[in-house]
Design an enzyme around this catalytic site. Sequence first.
Site, PDB file in Angstrom:
ATOM      1  N   ALA A 132       0.828  -1.200   0.000  1.00 24.53           N
ATOM      2  CA  ALA A 132       0.000   0.000   0.000  1.00 24.53           C
ATOM      3  C   ALA A 132       0.862   1.250   0.000  1.00 24.53           C
ATOM      4  O   ALA A 132       2.024   1.219   0.388  1.00 24.53           O
ATOM      5  CB  ALA A 132      -0.925  -0.007   1.217  1.00 24.53           C
ATOM      6  N   SER A 133       0.261   2.352  -0.443  1.00 26.53           N
ATOM      7  CA  SER A 133       0.934   3.642  -0.496  1.00 26.53           C
ATOM      8  C   SER A 133       2.248   3.495  -1.275  1.00 26.53           C
ATOM      9  O   SER A 133       2.239   3.128  -2.443  1.00 26.53           O
ATOM     10  CB  SER A 133       1.158   4.184   0.914  1.00 26.53           C
ATOM     11  OG  SER A 133       1.571   5.529   0.870  1.00 26.53           O
TER      12      SER A 133
END
Length: 282
Positions: A132-133
């Site tokens: 994620a991110s």
Amino acid sequence: TDALHQQQQQQAVPGEPGGQHSLQQQLLQQRLTGPGRGILNKPCVAVIAAAGPIVQTSDGGASPPGGDAMVESHKLVRALRAIRENPQFKAVVLRINSPGGSAVASDIIAREITLLREAGKPVVACMGDVAASGGYYIAAPANKILAQPGTITGSIGVIFARFKAKNALEEYGITGDTVMLGDNANWASPFHTLTPKQQQQIESLLDSTYDNFLSEVARGRKLDKVAVRDIAKGRIWSGSQALEVGLVDELGGVTRALEVAKQLAGLSQDPDATQVLEWPPR
């Protein structure tokens, strides 16, 4: 931008004149194969692990605390660059298990993955529990992205946190005095309250970083930037949901990722026809 990428690449991996190149390849071989093993005379597929928070580091600098549990930009970029320059390596599987981290470090790593693609060496990103991110940022430029159904991914966004302790410390009689040159020299001080102008400058920086993130995803996934914005905004997706919205190409693990990497590189699926090398070695 290309200028930013070039500057970051120079900072992350300084030029290596003369015999430094062969030394780099020797170090890579040791890290990929471990003691007692060698690179055989056959095409190689590298399986590169990127596990932990992504942090910005540089050659010659000390590793942050808990470095083995982090994705250190200079170490990962150095390995990817050595693979790109070694003709025996034909493809890369990037195993990602990271919640993200430094935007600059993520951009440096993503740039090196782009250079691998441009060199004709396909990259397949294989997501673990979380990508994620920044973990998704470094996956975006890969030729193909695989995830598990329950992978936590997406989180295409930017967050900024600043520690402020002025009021709490003053309750105990602790105050701070600052001597500075420049109006913004003390912006990070826990005793300082941001001015409206400083707040605006930080928001502008975050907006620019977020726009770069959107552009990277749009370019890597071959999506319209407006469409990426609709599925971004920091939203979290499971692997199955990410497949539906176009953030990943298929569901699968490292075995399937190796099959895809070999296919993209035009290699035989026969296990005896290629050698799979891991970095860092387990």
